[in-house]
Design an enzyme around this catalytic site. Structure first.
Site, PDB file in Angstrom:
ATOM      1  N   HIS A 306      -1.927   1.305  -2.236  1.00  0.00           N
ATOM      2  CA  HIS A 306      -1.833   0.884  -0.844  1.00  0.00           C
ATOM      3  C   HIS A 306      -2.493   1.935   0.033  1.00  0.00           C
ATOM      4  CE1 HIS A 306      -0.111  -0.460   2.989  1.00  0.00           C
ATOM      5  NE2 HIS A 306       0.211  -1.586   2.386  1.00  0.00           N
ATOM      6  N   ASP A 363       2.335  -6.913  -2.180  1.00  0.00           N
ATOM      7  CA  ASP A 363       1.493  -8.110  -2.304  1.00  0.00           C
ATOM      8  C   ASP A 363       1.436  -8.604  -3.740  1.00  0.00           C
ATOM      9  OD1 ASP A 363       0.621  -8.202   0.454  1.00  0.00           O
ATOM     10  OD2 ASP A 363      -0.525  -6.397   0.002  1.00  0.00           O
TER      11      ASP A 363
END
Length: 395
Positions: A306, A363
């Site tokens: 991320h 996600d």
């Protein structure tokens, strides 16, 4: 104070500010007026664009707070209404406040019948996000009072309407895309249950919402409510700075969220899994992982690492638990889910991923859960927009 030495020898002093966590910021607002020079910082990587007390992130420590509360606690122990009230009003609601707030949200779930006509103007196979950009912006045509941007009551009512109507609009976009009649909201259900009902119920059959699966979806919503000054939130704030109405501002946020580098990330995860499946499935994973490590190869593993979190994404820890609970309950056999679980195992053990903190992020897991729940891939970003609307209107 911080002192900047200019090329001509001039020295300019700037105040040093502290945030609630003790981080230091140099206030450069007088730089251009006093020197004629500006800073250059694409992506705001070193620039705080605003003051906000809504969300706090420490990417190095893997911390995400809503109004000072750890996101994991809010998602695990509270519900959607708790977190939404918290972001909007700054404190968790009392029992009475929660009941009144939930009733207010449910009161606004219906949309004007004329708005439904808009959906018939789109191609049947139009992407739901394209539809959402149009219909959310069009809400302003039905509530002209939102033009009163200096009226706090009208603005708050617009916020409530947006939060309440987003699931209705989203479910209508889905129903339109598959040629089924729209299903009206049921106010006896909670936020997540009502959305699943509008998504999957049909007039000729009785549809029972599974509370455990609805809770999994609710957790996904809570984990996506807000995330500091990301691309879509910054877009909403920029639109709002012109005193545009809240419906137009949120429509601009939906447009920004649509991109694969932002809200489309979990959709990209499923497309990656489909690509791996087409190239040999689980057996091809070692080859695909090797390709992902090769800087000269265009293939990338989506859903790992991320930009903000340099350790484990705090949202992913909870989503991992939710993912396994949902898969165990459904007992669904799915080659893409098998591929995802094998990729997760490798990412958590392979030194290449561990040393670079390329852990599965929120996600990755949310995409798996949404697939298990039967949500089509093209709706993933729409669900993200539904949740993030809360953060947008709070900001």
């Amino acid at each position: 104070m911080a002192v900047l030495s200019m090329p001509d020898g001039q020295k300019v002093e700037f105040p040093v500010l502290l945030d609630a966590a003790g981080a230091k910021f140099i206030d450069i607002r007088k730089l251009q007026p006093s020197t004629g020079m500006c800073t250059f910082d694409p992506g705001f990587g070193s620039t705080a664009s605003c003051e906000s007390s809504i969300t706090y992130i420490d990417g190095n420590k893997g911390i995400l707070l809503y109004r000072g509360y750890p996101i994991e606690e809010l998602a695990a122990e509270g519900d959607f209404i708790d977190s939404t009230f918290l972001l909007l009003h700054g404190e968790l609601p009392s029992k009475q406040e929660k009941a009144l707030f939930e009733r207010e949200i449910k009161y606004h779930t219906l949309v004007h019948e004329q708005l439904i006509q808009f959906y018939r103007g789109f191609r049947h196979d139009a992407h739901p996000m394209a539809i959402m950009v149009g219909v959310v912006g069009a809400l302003a045509a039905f509530y002209p009072e939102v033009a009163e941007v200096r009226n706090p009551q009208q603005q708050l009512r617009a916020c409530y309407r947006l939060i309440a109507k987003m699931p209705t609009l989203a479910a209508m976009a889905y129903k339109t895309s598959i040629g089924q009649p729209i299903i009206y909201p049921r106010n006896d259900l909670n936020y997540a249950e009502n959305f699943l009902h509008m998504m999957f119920a049909v007039p000729s059959e009785r549809y029972e919402v599974d509370p455990e699966l609805a809770k999994a979806l609710e957790i996904i919503f809570i984990l996506h409510l807000d995330h500091e000054q990301n691309a879509s939130t910054s877009t909403v704030r920029t639109a709002g700075s012109s005193q545009a109405n809240p419906f137009a501002c949120v429509a601009s946020g939906i447009a920004a969220l649509w991109g694969p580098a932002h809200g489309g990330a979990n959709e990209a995860v499923l497309k990656m899994l489909e690509e791996i499946d087409s190239l040999g499935g689980v057996a091809s994973i070692p080859t695909m992982v090797a390709r992902a490590k090769d800087k000269n190869d265009s293939f990338r593993l989506m859903g790992f690492g991320h930009r903000v979190y340099k350790s484990y994404d705090p949202r992913a820890k909870l989503m991992r638990q939710v993912t396994y609970r949902v898969l165990e309950k459904l007992g669904r056999k799915d080659t893409l889910l098998d591929i995802a679980m094998e990729l997760e195992k490798i990412a958590l053990q392979d030194d290449y991923f561990v040393k670079r903190s390329l852990y599965p992020n929120v996600d990755f897991y949310s995409g798996i859960v949404l697939r298990a729940l039967g949500i089509p891939v093209e709706m993933y970003t729409v669900l993200f927009a539904m949740a993030r609307t809360v953060g947008w209107v709070a900001q």
